[in-house]
Design an enzyme around this catalytic site. Structure first.
Site, PDB file in Angstrom:
ATOM      1  CB  SER A 113      41.173  41.146  40.307  1.00  0.00           C
ATOM      2  OG  SER A 113      40.620  41.919  41.352  1.00  0.00           O
ATOM      3  CB  THR A 114      37.270  43.503  38.776  1.00  0.00           C
ATOM      4  OG1 THR A 114      37.900  44.145  39.877  1.00  0.00           O
ATOM      5  CG2 THR A 114      35.853  44.004  38.622  1.00  0.00           C
ATOM      6  CG  HIS A 139      42.421  40.036  43.767  1.00  0.00           C
ATOM      7  ND1 HIS A 139      42.747  41.085  42.963  1.00  0.00           N
ATOM      8  CD2 HIS A 139      43.582  39.380  44.023  1.00  0.00           C
ATOM      9  CE1 HIS A 139      44.058  41.079  42.723  1.00  0.00           C
ATOM     10  NE2 HIS A 139      44.568  40.043  43.363  1.00  0.00           N
ATOM     11  CG  MET A 232      40.536  48.207  39.536  1.00  0.00           C
ATOM     12  SD  MET A 232      39.198  48.874  40.555  1.00  0.00           S
ATOM     13  CE  MET A 232      37.792  48.513  39.488  1.00  0.00           C
ATOM     14  CG  ASP A 235      48.035  41.167  42.674  1.00  0.00           C
ATOM     15  OD1 ASP A 235      49.212  41.210  43.082  1.00  0.00           O
ATOM     16  OD2 ASP A 235      47.279  40.196  42.888  1.00  0.00           O
TER      17      ASP A 235
END
Length: 292
Positions: A113-114, A139, A232, A235
Site C-alpha cells: 500500500s503506502t 492499493h 498503512m 489489510d
C-alpha cells in the site's frame, strides 16, 4: 447577615434586605495576602499580619513560573523523544540457508500500500527467471495500476501487466490487480485463472490483499509464498495468516525499510510472518526460496 453565592460574587440574602453592605469582589477566591497567610498556617508557621513586600511577591511568582516552565519542558521533552530507529533485518547466511530449505512455491502473492509503488520498483527489477506466477495487490486508483505495470515492465526481466479476468497463471509473469477491482483465483475447466471484479471494500480498500491471500490459501495451500510490503492499516494480515495456517511460508518487509510499518506490523503481530526482511534484500530472499 447571611449571603448566597450568585453569578457576580456574594450578595445579601432576601432576609438581609434593607441594610446596605458593600462586599468586596472575590478575585480567584483568595487575595495574595490571604494566600500567604493560609500557607503559613498550613505549614505550622505564624502570620505576622504584614503584607509581603514587592520583592517577596516577585520571588514567589518567579519560583512558581520556574516550576511551571520546568513541568512544561519535561512534557515537551517526553512527547518529542523519538523512538530509536528500527534496525534493519539482516539476511544472514544462516537465514538464507533456511529459506532454501522451504518448499519451492508454485505461486507468489504480494500485498502493498503506502510506499508500495516505490518498493515494487526496488524489488521486481531484481527478480529474474525462473519465477512462478506473481500476483500483486497494490492499493492504487484505477488507471494508475496500468501505468504502474507498464513502467515496471520496461525495467524488469519478468513480464509485468495489469491483470484481467481470464488471465492464465504463466511463469515469469507478474499480474498487478486493476485499481478498484479485487483480484482472486477462479477454477475453470481449463484450470485456475485470474478473476478480477468490482466489489465491496475490504479493510476500506479495493483491491484488497486479504481477498487475494485468502484465494491463494484456498487453491494453493502450502505451495505458495506470501509477501507483505509497506502500507498503512492492516489489510493483508488476516489473509496472510490464512496462508500461513495452510502451511505457506511468508515474508514481511522490516520496519526500518518501510514507508509505513502498518500492514507488515499487523501481519507480524498475527504471527503470520516467518521472517522480516529489509527491502534491499527482499529480492534475494525470494530468490533463495524459489531457486534453491
Amino acid at each position: 447577615m447571611t449571603f448566597t453565592q450568585g453569578g457576580g460574587g456574594q450578595r445579601p440574602s432576601s432576609g438581609a434586605m434593607g441594610r446596605t453592605t458593600v462586599v468586596p469582589p472575590v478575585i480567584h477566591g483568595l487575595t495574595e495576602h490571604n494566600a500567604t497567610r493560609l500557607r503559613q498556617q498550613a505549614g505550622g508557621g505564624q502570620t505576622t499580619g504584614r503584607q509581603p513586600t514587592p520583592a517577596e511577591r516577585l520571588r514567589e511568582r518567579s519560583a512558581q513560573a520556574s516550576q511551571n516552565i520546568s513541568a512544561i519542558l519535561a512534557k515537551i521533552t517526553q512527547r518529542g523523544e523519538a523512538p530509536e530507529p528500527a534496525k534493519p533485518q539482516i539476511l544472514t547466511a544462516q537465514i538464507q540457508q533456511e529459506l532454501r530449505s522451504w518448499r519451492t512455491p508454485q505461486i507468489i502473492a504480494i500485498g502493498s500500500s503506502t510506499g508500495g509503488p516505490e518498493a515494487l520498483t526496488k524489488l521486481l527489477p531484481h527478480l529474474a527467471p525462473p519465477m512462478p506466477p506473481i500476483l500483486i495487490v497494490q492499493h492504487i486508483p484505477a488507471m494508475f495500476s496500468r501505468l504502474l505495470a507498464e513502467r515496471l515492465d520496461m525495467a524488469c526481466a519478468l513480464h509485468i501487466c495489469e491483470a484481467a479476468t481470464g488471465n492464465d497463471l504463466m511463469p515469469n509473469h507478474v499480474y498487478i490487480a486493476p485499481g478498484g477491482q479485487h483480484m482472486e483465483l477462479q477454477q475453470s475447466a481449463e484450470g485456475l485463472r485470474i478473476f478480477c471484479h468490482p466489489g465491496a471494500k475490504v479493510n476500506n480498500v479495493c483491491p484488497s490483499a486479504d481477498v487475494l491471500f485468502a484465494s491463494v490459501a484456498k487453491y494453493f495451500g502450502s505451495a505458495a509464498l506470501g509477501v507483505i510490503l509497506t502500507g498503512m492499516g492492516r489489510d493483508g494480515a488476516t489473509g496472510l495468516a490464512q496462508m500461513h495456517a495452510q502451511g505457506a511460508h511468508t515474508l514481511g518487509q522490516d520496519e526500518a525499510s518501510c514507508v509505513v510499518y502498518g500492514m507488515p506490523r499487523a501481519a507480524f503481530e498475527e504471527q503470520a510472518v516467518d521472517y522480516q526482511v529489509n527491502l534491499q534484500e527482499m529480492a534475494k530472499a525470494i530468490t533463495c526460496v524459489v531457486q534453491a
